[in-house]
Design a protein around this motif. Sequence first.
Motif, mmCIF file in Angstrom:
data_model
loop_
_atom_site.group_PDB
_atom_site.id
_atom_site.type_symbol
_atom_site.label_atom_id
_atom_site.label_comp_id
_atom_site.label_asym_id
_atom_site.label_seq_id
_atom_site.Cartn_x
_atom_site.Cartn_y
_atom_site.Cartn_z
ATOM 1 N N TRP A 50 34.710 22.234 -41.979
ATOM 2 C CA TRP A 50 35.388 23.196 -41.454
ATOM 3 C C TRP A 50 36.843 22.492 -40.955
ATOM 4 N N SER A 51 36.731 21.625 -40.434
ATOM 5 C CA SER A 51 37.865 21.095 -39.778
ATOM 6 C C SER A 51 39.131 20.908 -40.860
ATOM 7 N N SER A 52 38.721 20.264 -41.887
ATOM 8 C CA SER A 52 39.638 20.306 -42.862
ATOM 9 C C SER A 52 39.833 21.486 -43.753
ATOM 10 N N GLN A 53 38.834 22.502 -44.253
ATOM 11 C CA GLN A 53 39.196 23.650 -44.661
ATOM 12 C C GLN A 53 40.068 24.540 -43.791
ATOM 13 N N HIS A 54 39.948 24.464 -42.492
ATOM 14 C CA HIS A 54 40.712 25.380 -41.719
ATOM 15 C C HIS A 54 41.809 24.788 -40.985
ATOM 16 N N ASP A 55 42.346 23.607 -41.373
ATOM 17 C CA ASP A 55 43.421 22.970 -40.666
ATOM 18 C C ASP A 55 43.183 22.916 -39.120
ATOM 19 N N TRP A 56 42.000 22.401 -38.624
ATOM 20 C CA TRP A 56 42.046 22.269 -37.014
ATOM 21 C C TRP A 56 43.231 21.245 -36.509
ATOM 22 N N ALA A 57 43.322 20.157 -37.189
ATOM 23 C CA ALA A 57 44.066 19.046 -36.739
ATOM 24 C C ALA A 57 45.664 19.744 -36.470
ATOM 25 N N GLU A 58 46.158 20.526 -37.298
ATOM 26 C CA GLU A 58 47.364 21.246 -37.273
ATOM 27 C C GLU A 58 47.186 22.230 -36.039
ATOM 28 N N ARG A 59 46.177 23.228 -36.216
ATOM 29 C CA ARG A 59 45.932 24.152 -35.361
ATOM 30 C C ARG A 59 45.938 23.988 -33.803
ATOM 31 N N VAL A 60 45.300 22.868 -33.432
ATOM 32 C CA VAL A 60 45.017 22.213 -32.350
ATOM 33 C C VAL A 60 46.327 21.645 -31.756
ATOM 34 N N GLY A 61 47.219 20.967 -32.737
ATOM 35 C CA GLY A 61 48.638 20.321 -32.289
ATOM 36 C C GLY A 61 49.427 21.392 -31.836
ATOM 37 N N GLU A 62 49.428 22.716 -32.443
ATOM 38 C CA GLU A 62 50.307 23.887 -32.282
ATOM 39 C C GLU A 62 49.652 24.271 -30.802
ATOM 40 N N TRP A 63 48.406 24.381 -30.639
ATOM 41 C CA TRP A 63 47.819 24.979 -29.256
ATOM 42 C C TRP A 63 48.352 23.912 -28.184
ATOM 43 N N ASP A 64 48.316 22.694 -28.326
ATOM 44 C CA ASP A 64 48.772 21.471 -27.422
ATOM 45 C C ASP A 64 50.049 21.791 -26.935
ATOM 46 N N ALA A 65 50.792 22.042 -27.919
ATOM 47 C CA ALA A 65 52.209 22.270 -27.869
ATOM 48 C C ALA A 65 52.639 23.658 -27.081
ATOM 49 N N GLU A 66 51.798 24.729 -27.302
ATOM 50 C CA GLU A 66 52.034 25.831 -26.610
ATOM 51 C C GLU A 66 51.535 25.705 -25.151
ATOM 52 N N GLN A 67 50.524 25.064 -24.945
ATOM 53 C CA GLN A 67 49.907 24.770 -23.437
ATOM 54 C C GLN A 67 50.902 23.995 -22.770
ATOM 55 N N ASP A 68 51.684 23.107 -23.373
ATOM 56 C CA ASP A 68 52.775 22.338 -22.850
ATOM 57 C C ASP A 68 53.688 23.089 -22.536
ATOM 58 N N ARG A 69 54.308 24.000 -23.111
ATOM 59 C CA ARG A 69 55.133 25.039 -23.041
ATOM 60 C C ARG A 69 55.154 25.808 -21.818
ATOM 61 N N ILE A 70 53.778 26.414 -21.613
ATOM 62 C CA ILE A 70 53.593 27.211 -20.832
ATOM 63 C C ILE A 70 53.447 26.324 -19.501
ATOM 64 N N ILE A 71 52.955 25.134 -19.453
ATOM 65 C CA ILE A 71 52.890 24.446 -18.210
ATOM 66 C C ILE A 71 54.293 24.256 -17.563
ATOM 67 N N CYS A 72 55.241 23.813 -18.676
ATOM 68 C CA CYS A 72 56.576 23.419 -18.434
ATOM 69 C C CYS A 72 57.320 24.645 -17.791
ATOM 70 N N ALA A 73 57.108 25.662 -18.313
ATOM 71 C CA ALA A 73 57.836 27.067 -17.834
ATOM 72 C C ALA A 73 57.461 27.482 -16.280
ATOM 73 N N LYS A 74 56.029 27.202 -16.175
ATOM 74 C CA LYS A 74 55.643 27.319 -14.620
ATOM 75 C C LYS A 74 56.248 26.441 -13.718
ATOM 76 N N LEU A 75 56.120 25.041 -14.143
ATOM 77 C CA LEU A 75 56.460 24.369 -13.384
ATOM 78 C C LEU A 75 58.055 24.299 -12.883
ATOM 79 N N LYS A 76 58.858 24.516 -13.922
ATOM 80 C CA LYS A 76 60.245 24.990 -13.768
ATOM 81 C C LYS A 76 60.288 26.034 -12.790
ATOM 82 N N LYS A 77 59.495 27.348 -12.969
ATOM 83 C CA LYS A 77 59.670 28.255 -11.779
ATOM 84 C C LYS A 77 59.363 27.734 -10.469
ATOM 85 N N GLU A 78 58.225 27.094 -10.456
ATOM 86 C CA GLU A 78 57.714 26.516 -8.756
ATOM 87 C C GLU A 78 58.801 25.492 -8.565
ATOM 88 N N ILE A 79 59.277 24.668 -9.356
ATOM 89 C CA ILE A 79 60.404 23.895 -8.849
ATOM 90 C C ILE A 79 61.619 24.706 -8.191
#
Length: 101
Positions: A50-79
């Motif tokens: 499933w991981s290979s067929q559905h490109d999970w490695a790339e998809r979770v990489g994008e997920w992690d990057a999006e979560q980082d963007r969200i956290i950074c935006a929140k921290l910037k606002k809090e700062i």
Amino acid sequence: MKEPKLWERQKTDTTKSWEAFCIYRDMGKERSLVKVAEKLSKSDTLLYRWSSQHDWAERVGEWDAEQDRIICAKLKKEIGSMRKRHADLATEMLVKAAKAL
């Protein structure tokens, strides 16, 4: 119709592979296909396929990057809010000090 983001359900995801992907995606640093297989009582081989067929490695990489963007935006606002509070407090202290003199 708008294309889904990589971490969202794709046209090729079956109900079961999507469920497995969500578990895998949400594991964060503890992410492991073996752990997902154990949790769902599925074979490691199936999860690797499933991981290979559905490109999970790339998809979770994008997920992690999006979560980082969200956290950074929140921290910037809090700062920004914290800096304003500190500046206001410093101004109040200077006014009190000036009045005391």
